[in-house]
Design a protein around this motif. Structure first.
Motif, PDB file in Angstrom:
ATOM      1  N   ARG B  65       0.828  -1.201   0.000  1.00 55.33           N
ATOM      2  CA  ARG B  65       0.000   0.000   0.000  1.00 55.33           C
ATOM      3  C   ARG B  65       0.869   1.260   0.000  1.00 55.33           C
ATOM      4  O   ARG B  65       0.616   2.205  -0.744  1.00 55.33           O
ATOM      5  CB  ARG B  65      -0.902   0.012   1.235  1.00 55.33           C
ATOM      6  CG  ARG B  65      -1.806   1.231   1.282  1.00 55.33           C
ATOM      7  CD  ARG B  65      -2.434   1.445   2.643  1.00 55.33           C
ATOM      8  NE  ARG B  65      -3.291   2.616   2.605  1.00 55.33           N
ATOM      9  CZ  ARG B  65      -2.854   3.863   2.736  1.00 55.33           C
ATOM     10  NH1 ARG B  65      -1.567   4.122   2.920  1.00 55.33           N
ATOM     11  NH2 ARG B  65      -3.698   4.875   2.665  1.00 55.33           N
ATOM     12  N   GLU B  66       1.892   1.271   0.830  1.00 53.63           N
ATOM     13  CA  GLU B  66       2.748   2.460   0.945  1.00 53.63           C
ATOM     14  C   GLU B  66       3.628   2.608  -0.305  1.00 53.63           C
ATOM     15  O   GLU B  66       3.951   3.712  -0.720  1.00 53.63           O
ATOM     16  CB  GLU B  66       3.600   2.396   2.213  1.00 53.63           C
ATOM     17  CG  GLU B  66       2.780   2.284   3.507  1.00 53.63           C
ATOM     18  CD  GLU B  66       1.749   3.399   3.677  1.00 53.63           C
ATOM     19  OE1 GLU B  66       1.974   4.510   3.154  1.00 53.63           O
ATOM     20  OE2 GLU B  66       0.696   3.146   4.307  1.00 53.63           O
ATOM     21  N   ASP B  68       2.666   1.878  -3.279  1.00 58.41           N
ATOM     22  CA  ASP B  68       1.788   2.509  -4.269  1.00 58.41           C
ATOM     23  C   ASP B  68       1.670   4.012  -4.016  1.00 58.41           C
ATOM     24  O   ASP B  68       1.683   4.815  -4.958  1.00 58.41           O
ATOM     25  CB  ASP B  68       0.394   1.862  -4.243  1.00 58.41           C
ATOM     26  CG  ASP B  68       0.364   0.531  -5.003  1.00 58.41           C
ATOM     27  OD1 ASP B  68       1.415   0.148  -5.539  1.00 58.41           O
ATOM     28  OD2 ASP B  68      -0.697  -0.098  -5.056  1.00 58.41           O
ATOM     29  N   MET B  69       1.563   4.401  -2.744  1.00 54.96           N
ATOM     30  CA  MET B  69       1.521   5.828  -2.403  1.00 54.96           C
ATOM     31  C   MET B  69       2.795   6.509  -2.917  1.00 54.96           C
ATOM     32  O   MET B  69       2.770   7.626  -3.436  1.00 54.96           O
ATOM     33  CB  MET B  69       1.468   6.013  -0.878  1.00 54.96           C
ATOM     34  CG  MET B  69       0.141   5.754  -0.243  1.00 54.96           C
ATOM     35  SD  MET B  69      -1.094   7.016  -0.639  1.00 54.96           S
ATOM     36  CE  MET B  69      -0.637   8.315   0.527  1.00 54.96           C
ATOM     37  N   THR B  72       3.205   6.320  -7.167  1.00 53.75           N
ATOM     38  CA  THR B  72       2.259   7.110  -7.959  1.00 53.75           C
ATOM     39  C   THR B  72       2.644   8.588  -8.039  1.00 53.75           C
ATOM     40  O   THR B  72       2.136   9.304  -8.901  1.00 53.75           O
ATOM     41  CB  THR B  72       0.826   6.997  -7.398  1.00 53.75           C
ATOM     42  OG1 THR B  72       0.857   7.227  -5.996  1.00 53.75           O
ATOM     43  CG2 THR B  72       0.233   5.629  -7.683  1.00 53.75           C
ATOM     44  N   THR B  97      -4.615  13.141 -11.866  1.00 54.02           N
ATOM     45  CA  THR B  97      -4.108  11.876 -11.343  1.00 54.02           C
ATOM     46  C   THR B  97      -5.066  10.765 -11.783  1.00 54.02           C
ATOM     47  O   THR B  97      -6.116  11.043 -12.371  1.00 54.02           O
ATOM     48  CB  THR B  97      -4.089  11.895  -9.803  1.00 54.02           C
ATOM     49  OG1 THR B  97      -5.436  12.082  -9.351  1.00 54.02           O
ATOM     50  CG2 THR B  97      -3.220  13.026  -9.258  1.00 54.02           C
ATOM     51  N   TRP B  99      -7.007   8.915  -9.815  1.00 48.20           N
ATOM     52  CA  TRP B  99      -8.308   9.031  -9.125  1.00 48.20           C
ATOM     53  C   TRP B  99      -9.113  10.190  -9.670  1.00 48.20           C
ATOM     54  O   TRP B  99     -10.336  10.108  -9.775  1.00 48.20           O
ATOM     55  CB  TRP B  99      -8.134   9.096  -7.606  1.00 48.20           C
ATOM     56  CG  TRP B  99      -7.418  10.302  -7.068  1.00 48.20           C
ATOM     57  CD1 TRP B  99      -6.078  10.402  -6.811  1.00 48.20           C
ATOM     58  CD2 TRP B  99      -7.984  11.569  -6.697  1.00 48.20           C
ATOM     59  NE1 TRP B  99      -5.796  11.656  -6.317  1.00 48.20           N
ATOM     60  CE2 TRP B  99      -6.941  12.384  -6.227  1.00 48.20           C
ATOM     61  CE3 TRP B  99      -9.279  12.086  -6.719  1.00 48.20           C
ATOM     62  CZ2 TRP B  99      -7.141  13.694  -5.792  1.00 48.20           C
ATOM     63  CZ3 TRP B  99      -9.480  13.393  -6.272  1.00 48.20           C
ATOM     64  CH2 TRP B  99      -8.419  14.175  -5.812  1.00 48.20           C
ATOM     65  N   GLN B 100      -8.442  11.271 -10.039  1.00 45.92           N
ATOM     66  CA  GLN B 100      -9.178  12.413 -10.597  1.00 45.92           C
ATOM     67  C   GLN B 100      -9.791  12.065 -11.951  1.00 45.92           C
ATOM     68  O   GLN B 100     -10.809  12.637 -12.343  1.00 45.92           O
ATOM     69  CB  GLN B 100      -8.247  13.621 -10.734  1.00 45.92           C
ATOM     70  CG  GLN B 100      -7.900  14.284  -9.406  1.00 45.92           C
ATOM     71  CD  GLN B 100      -6.977  15.472  -9.580  1.00 45.92           C
ATOM     72  OE1 GLN B 100      -6.047  15.445 -10.383  1.00 45.92           O
ATOM     73  NE2 GLN B 100      -7.219  16.525  -8.831  1.00 45.92           N
ATOM     74  N   MET B 140      -7.725   4.180  -8.260  1.00 45.06           N
ATOM     75  CA  MET B 140      -8.216   4.319  -6.890  1.00 45.06           C
ATOM     76  C   MET B 140      -9.242   3.229  -6.642  1.00 45.06           C
ATOM     77  O   MET B 140      -9.999   2.870  -7.533  1.00 45.06           O
ATOM     78  CB  MET B 140      -8.866   5.688  -6.730  1.00 45.06           C
ATOM     79  CG  MET B 140      -9.435   5.939  -5.360  1.00 45.06           C
ATOM     80  SD  MET B 140     -10.064   7.626  -5.153  1.00 45.06           S
ATOM     81  CE  MET B 140     -11.518   7.573  -6.183  1.00 45.06           C
ATOM     82  N   SER B 143     -12.943   2.606  -1.996  1.00 38.51           N
ATOM     83  CA  SER B 143     -12.833   3.245  -0.682  1.00 38.51           C
ATOM     84  C   SER B 143     -11.758   4.339  -0.654  1.00 38.51           C
ATOM     85  O   SER B 143     -11.385   4.815   0.416  1.00 38.51           O
ATOM     86  CB  SER B 143     -12.546   2.195   0.390  1.00 38.51           C
ATOM     87  OG  SER B 143     -11.304   1.580   0.144  1.00 38.51           O
ATOM     88  N   GLY B 144     -11.260   4.721  -1.842  1.00 39.60           N
ATOM     89  CA  GLY B 144     -10.354   5.873  -1.893  1.00 39.60           C
ATOM     90  C   GLY B 144      -8.897   5.556  -1.620  1.00 39.60           C
ATOM     91  O   GLY B 144      -8.113   6.446  -1.293  1.00 39.60           O
ATOM     92  N   GLU B 145      -8.499   4.301  -1.756  1.00 40.63           N
ATOM     93  CA  GLU B 145      -7.095   3.952  -1.625  1.00 40.63           C
ATOM     94  C   GLU B 145      -6.421   4.086  -2.986  1.00 40.63           C
ATOM     95  O   GLU B 145      -7.002   3.733  -4.010  1.00 40.63           O
ATOM     96  CB  GLU B 145      -6.945   2.511  -1.128  1.00 40.63           C
ATOM     97  CG  GLU B 145      -7.459   2.306   0.281  1.00 40.63           C
ATOM     98  CD  GLU B 145      -6.480   2.803   1.320  1.00 40.63           C
ATOM     99  OE1 GLU B 145      -6.699   3.917   1.838  1.00 40.63           O
ATOM    100  OE2 GLU B 145      -5.509   2.090   1.609  1.00 40.63           O
ATOM    101  N   ILE B 146      -5.170   4.570  -2.987  1.00 44.54           N
ATOM    102  CA  ILE B 146      -4.426   4.721  -4.232  1.00 44.54           C
ATOM    103  C   ILE B 146      -3.782   3.387  -4.597  1.00 44.54           C
ATOM    104  O   ILE B 146      -3.145   2.749  -3.756  1.00 44.54           O
ATOM    105  CB  ILE B 146      -3.359   5.826  -4.094  1.00 44.54           C
ATOM    106  CG1 ILE B 146      -4.046   7.187  -3.929  1.00 44.54           C
ATOM    107  CG2 ILE B 146      -2.415   5.840  -5.287  1.00 44.54           C
ATOM    108  CD1 ILE B 146      -3.102   8.322  -3.609  1.00 44.54           C
TER     109      ILE B 146
END
Lengths: 418, 418
Positions: B65-66, B68-69, B72, B97, B99-100, B140, B143-146
């Motif tokens: 997860r981190e 990916d943060m 990106t 991005t 998610w956008q 994304m 639930s809003g995770e990248i």
């Protein structure tokens, strides 16, 4: 056991080693039983490197929206790495960008103000036992645009988040171990303050003791968030910034600040007519010229003299503006002066203590220095004087107001004020 | 006037100069009257630099997860700078991005699949006359995770976005000017293909002609998106990848691929019992061992021999697994071989053309090379042979199948396949 927001600036996480040290610090807090939300800035030079890249691409000032897209990556890198560093020490952590943390701002780029915080993800992650790492300096508009908060933005993120989640404390980790009674690089016997009020801090911050951004202090004052300014490099006690700060017995001045970026401009022989002052300062404001102290002496035989200070960079522009409105105002003469310094004493108790001003005048005149301008408020008194004897003036004032101490100041590297 | 998705990889935007050249290219398209959505990867070495940073912080494989943060941010930097570069040429652009852009993925890190695209922001920005720049490789979760899409992710972003906005064309800009009949570094007379079918491309891509990620080709096939693979450094015509690709008169093989990362393992004298093969390959799968070709010869007097290929890295592990199940299977002997290469001919028309296989065997045997394994499918035939004469084998096959040309191949720098 309490809920703490910890904020680390760019130089505290400047490289992998510092990042790991910060992680250790956070894990210690966590293992002492506290719930921790951490706000972090971009690593060391990251922001400058990104700005350099943009300069290679765009001639002039790049579109602010795209600049925000670019710069917010700096904090995202920091939060991801800091979360990894905490995982590496065996604790759970989760990182969030500004938008993931529910930080909403005005639809303005490069200097947006926070309008709302919806911290449900942060709170949920805390409940699940995580250290929550939030990217400072950034937010999102209602329509999903990425924004930045401008200088001091990470401080503001930390304070605003502390208010939103009702944290017990907001710790600002920096490269000095607290707020000092004056600049410890000038006065070796500067006293580290245990406590300082929001208002005193605001006056000191605006005057150059730039440890904590004024906007963050204002925010803390409005939401009554207790701040602690402390070093990320030592375990020394820091300085508490809060509404009611206790003064030591017999001390009335909290601190002494100075600002060398000051020029004086005087307009002499202005015929007395209503609205003359307004005309001058409207004209200056239209050119975005920063004006600080404004002083007007009494009117003598139908004409007045007045003076104001501006920054060194704005002096020429201010003189041009004043020249343009000469016909309208009908003044006799304009003078200006540089090589000045504004020295200010700050203390919430000054207003109720007689003789504070007299002491300041006496100390300065005893040094044979003449005073160019004086300005006073309830908790602050400033004198603009020749800058050649700055050190002497501050040392003498520090002693005169009983602030000297034997404690040794800790001053680290230059902190990124983002 | 059409709606085009243009995808640029990491080496195409490796530095400020290349970024500006890409911007110029995009603006030319825009000024020719097309609507342009651009998908871009992280600049050159950015991803590697970020991975290096994470290694300094975390011992071992950091939490996905981190990671990916962290990673990106690379594409976010690219989109912001590319947008600036387009503004600098006087055209409107806006960067988003993942998610956008409304790119939703499974809740999986480091190799998520796209589940949905809600491109309303992209479409609105296009309507307003913008070039829209979208960060590749990222999305994304609900639930809003990248998340990131894994290798080839930017290709997939481009194709999926092209499908979602019903683009007329998806152009993949890379460091070669199209798909070649074989590796032009080996065979100087390799032929640039005007057209190739999705299936042929899939077979070639899997075999090492890694210009376009297989997942992106699959996606294009499923949504019938016409791809064009072309150079970001030249204006040469590229290769169209589409469902019905026309073959030139008299040519039946589209291209020749090779893979040097191959080891053969043979299990000899396996007593004939139902489920023997299954036991072996279940045991291998449990250890995550990659198996490619599997060949079983006929059964002779109650026992069978079979062979398979794996990667060089997995060979030792595979042998250990097989040793462990010796008692269960009761085979006589295990042999293995390295220094091999798998050479494959690919062409949609092969199945209906007699003699294609015979030609391959003859060419190889005429060179005095023995064939270790053979495997065939409808559109592909592979031979595993000794790797010492790889160049000779490919050149001879290229000539034998009528693929030689006099055209000169353009091969740029190494492209980042992210």
């Amino acid at each position: 056991m309490s809920l703490i927001v910890m904020k680390f600036g760019g130089s505290s996480v400047g490289d992998a080693e510092r990042m790991k040290r910060v992680a250790k610090r956070i894990v210690e807090r966590k293992q002492a039983g506290h719930s921790c939300v951490v706000v972090v800035s971009a690593m060391g030079d990251t922001t400058d490197d990104l700005i350099d890249l943009s300069k290679q691409i765009y001639d002039g000032a790049p579109p602010a929206r795209e600049m925000d897209m670019l710069l917010t990556t700096g904090e995202q890198v920091s939060v991801a790495l800091l979360s990894m560093a905490i995982h590496n020490l065996g604790e759970q952590a989760v990182s969030y960008t500004g938008w993931q943390s529910g930080i909403y701002t005005e639809p303005v780029h490069s200097k947006a103000r926070i309008t709302d915080i919806q911290p449900h993800r942060v709170l949920k992650a805390l409940e699940q036992g995580n250290v929550v790492i939030v990217a400072g300096f950034q937010g999102m508009t209602e329509s999903g645009e990425i924004t930045t908060l401008g200088r001091g933005g990470s401080d503001t993120t930390a304070v605003a988040l502390a208010a939103a989640i009702k944290a017990d404390l907001c710790e600002i980790y920096t490269d000095v171990d607290g707020i000092y009674s004056t600049d410890p690089r000038i006065v070796k016997v500067a006293r580290k303050l245990n406590e300082i009020s929001y208002d005193e801090m605001l006056e000191l911050a605006n005057l150059g003791a730039a440890v904590l951004h004024p906007r963050a202090v204002e925010y803390a004052k409005n939401y009554n968030v207790t701040l602690v300014v402390r070093s990320s490099f030592t375990y020394n006690e820091g300085t508490n910034v809060k509404e009611e700060a206790v003064m030591e017995q017999g001390i009335v001045v909290r601190g002494i600040a100075y600002d060398k970026n000051v020029a004086r401009i005087s307009i002499l022989g202005v015929p007395e007519k209503p609205g003359q002052l307004a005309k001058v300062f409207i004209a200056l404001a239209e050119e975005q010229i920063d004006v600080d102290i404004i002083v007007q002496s009494g009117v003598i035989s139908g004409s007045a003299d007045f003076s104001f200070t501006t920054t060194l960079a704005d002096r020429e522009k201010a003189l041009t503006v004043i020249e343009k409105i000469r016909g309208d105002i009908g003044y006799r003469e304009v003078t200006s002066e540089v090589n000045l310094v504004k020295v200010s004493i700050v203390g919430a108790g000054m207003v109720s203590t007689p003789g504070v001003a007299a002491t300041m005048f006496k100390v300065i005149s005893d040094l044979g220095i003449s005073i160019s301008l004086v300005s006073t408020s309830e908790i602050k008194m400033s004198c603009v004087v020749d800058n050649t004897n700055l050190t002497e003036v501050i040392r003498a004032l520090h002693t005169a107001y009983g602030l000297d101490t034997t404690e040794h100041a800790f001053v680290g590297g230059p902190e990124d004020r983002r």
